[in-house]
Design a protein around this motif. Sequence first.
Motif, short mmCIF file in Angstrom:
data_model
loop_
_atom_site.label_atom_id
_atom_site.label_comp_id
_atom_site.label_asym_id
_atom_site.label_seq_id
_atom_site.Cartn_x
_atom_site.Cartn_y
_atom_site.Cartn_z
N GLY A 84 0.80 -1.23 0.00
CA GLY A 84 0.00 0.00 0.00
C GLY A 84 0.83 1.27 0.00
N ILE A 85 2.01 1.21 -0.59
CA ILE A 85 2.90 2.37 -0.63
C ILE A 85 2.63 3.17 -1.90
N ASP A 86 2.40 4.47 -1.75
CA ASP A 86 2.29 5.37 -2.89
C ASP A 86 3.71 5.72 -3.30
N ILE A 87 4.16 5.14 -4.40
CA ILE A 87 5.55 5.31 -4.82
C ILE A 87 5.87 6.77 -5.07
N ASP A 88 4.97 7.49 -5.70
CA ASP A 88 5.21 8.90 -5.97
C ASP A 88 5.45 9.67 -4.68
N ALA A 89 4.58 9.48 -3.70
CA ALA A 89 4.72 10.19 -2.42
C ALA A 89 6.01 9.77 -1.72
N ALA A 90 6.31 8.48 -1.74
CA ALA A 90 7.53 7.99 -1.08
C ALA A 90 8.77 8.59 -1.72
N VAL A 91 8.81 8.65 -3.05
CA VAL A 91 9.96 9.22 -3.75
C VAL A 91 10.08 10.71 -3.48
N ARG A 92 8.96 11.41 -3.55
CA ARG A 92 9.00 12.86 -3.26
C ARG A 92 9.52 13.13 -1.85
N ASN A 93 9.02 12.36 -0.89
CA ASN A 93 9.46 12.52 0.50
C ASN A 93 10.95 12.21 0.66
N LYS A 94 11.40 11.16 0.01
CA LYS A 94 12.80 10.76 0.12
C LYS A 94 13.72 11.80 -0.51
N ILE A 95 13.34 12.34 -1.67
CA ILE A 95 14.14 13.37 -2.30
C ILE A 95 14.23 14.60 -1.40
N ALA A 96 13.11 14.99 -0.80
CA ALA A 96 13.11 16.14 0.10
C ALA A 96 13.98 15.87 1.32
N MET A 97 13.90 14.67 1.88
CA MET A 97 14.72 14.31 3.03
C MET A 97 16.20 14.32 2.66
N ASN A 98 16.54 13.77 1.49
CA ASN A 98 17.93 13.78 1.05
C ASN A 98 18.44 15.19 0.79
N ALA A 99 17.57 16.06 0.29
CA ALA A 99 17.97 17.45 0.04
C ALA A 99 18.34 18.15 1.35
N ARG A 100 17.61 17.84 2.41
CA ARG A 100 17.94 18.43 3.72
C ARG A 100 19.22 17.80 4.28
N LYS A 101 19.34 16.50 4.11
CA LYS A 101 20.49 15.77 4.66
C LYS A 101 21.77 16.09 3.91
N TYR A 102 21.66 16.28 2.61
CA TYR A 102 22.83 16.54 1.76
C TYR A 102 22.61 17.83 0.97
N PRO A 103 22.82 18.97 1.61
CA PRO A 103 22.60 20.24 0.92
C PRO A 103 23.58 20.41 -0.24
#
Length: 115
Positions: free
Chosen positions: A87-106
């Motif tokens: 039941g994972i929304d791949i689009d939402a998961a990818v968007r969230n992960k990209i945002a998290m990585n952007a914060r983690k790796y400026p």
Amino acid sequence: MSDRLIDTRALEAALAEFARERDWDRFHNPRNLLLALTGEVGELAEIFQWKTDAEAEGVMGTNEAEHVRQEVADVLLYLVRIAMVLGIDIDAAVRNKIAMNARKYPPLRDTGDQT
């Protein structure tokens, strides 16, 4: 036009129909799908095993290119199917992960050094 970063809806529908037509839903639980995915990743890795970096970078210009495409497709198909079952929304998961990585790796700051 969709504002989705990754739109897997048509692929998910095709995979669901494919599994349903073969009565595979009863086998498509997270554990089985993860084991199948792992096997496919292993098959992809095997193509590159023991190659030099140069050989690996040039593999798509060899007679192994079609094999690479098939294994990449297998990996993607199993990954999407696992997401569906969980039941994972791949689009939402990818968007969230990209945002998290952007914060983690400026981004690297431009220091003006052009070397």
